[in-house]
Motif scaffolding. Sequence first.
Motif, PDB file in Angstrom:
ATOM      1  N   ALA A 104       0.827  -1.210   0.000  1.00 25.17           N
ATOM      2  CA  ALA A 104       0.000   0.000   0.000  1.00 25.17           C
ATOM      3  C   ALA A 104       0.859   1.256   0.000  1.00 25.17           C
ATOM      4  N   ALA A 105       1.909   1.268   0.803  1.00 27.67           N
ATOM      5  CA  ALA A 105       2.795   2.433   0.877  1.00 27.67           C
ATOM      6  C   ALA A 105       3.532   2.648  -0.443  1.00 27.67           C
ATOM      7  N   TRP A 113       2.583  11.901   7.876  1.00 24.76           N
ATOM      8  CA  TRP A 113       2.212  12.132   6.478  1.00 24.76           C
ATOM      9  C   TRP A 113       2.987  13.313   5.888  1.00 24.76           C
ATOM     10  N   SER A 152       1.917   6.716  -6.876  1.00 25.67           N
ATOM     11  CA  SER A 152       0.860   7.657  -7.228  1.00 25.67           C
ATOM     12  C   SER A 152       1.280   9.092  -6.914  1.00 25.67           C
ATOM     13  N   TYR A 153       1.818   9.301  -5.725  1.00 25.56           N
ATOM     14  CA  TYR A 153       2.229  10.647  -5.307  1.00 25.56           C
ATOM     15  C   TYR A 153       3.325  11.194  -6.214  1.00 25.56           C
ATOM     16  N   SER A 185       2.445   1.718  -3.416  1.00 23.38           N
ATOM     17  CA  SER A 185       1.428   2.209  -4.346  1.00 23.38           C
ATOM     18  C   SER A 185       1.177   3.700  -4.122  1.00 23.38           C
ATOM     19  N   TYR A 186       1.113   4.107  -2.865  1.00 21.02           N
ATOM     20  CA  TYR A 186       0.936   5.534  -2.547  1.00 21.02           C
ATOM     21  C   TYR A 186       2.115   6.335  -3.097  1.00 21.02           C
ATOM     22  N   ASN A 197       5.380  12.730   2.681  1.00 21.27           N
ATOM     23  CA  ASN A 197       5.153  13.490   1.445  1.00 21.27           C
ATOM     24  C   ASN A 197       6.365  14.339   1.071  1.00 21.27           C
TER      25      ASN A 197
END
Length: 103
Positions: A29-30, A88, A36-37, A32-33, A92
């Motif tokens: 999941a991380a 977060w 995407s980011y 994939s994030y 980011n």
Amino acid sequence: MATLLEKVKKNLILDHDGDDELISSYITAATSYAESYQKKAAGFYELNSMDPTTEQAIIMLSSHFYESRDGSTGGFFQDNVKASEQVWNVVNMLLRLNRDVVI
């Protein structure tokens, strides 16, 4: 070199294998994030090497998912409601360093 699973477990200070499947799902999941980011195609990191800052972001985010799996802040910072937000923000920031620019 250690796998992401080993690095996340070391970050979490875990020395058992009981949650490996769960942690692996959080790593997925991380990752994939991160893809995407960073505006990268899905599966990008399956075929390409990962920059150390992106790897650190994935380790941090996977650890956060594990420690907060019940929806709380979790971890050492459970009494600080801003701690989750700070995780977060840092993740980011690290991912921004390798973000593909789309104009």
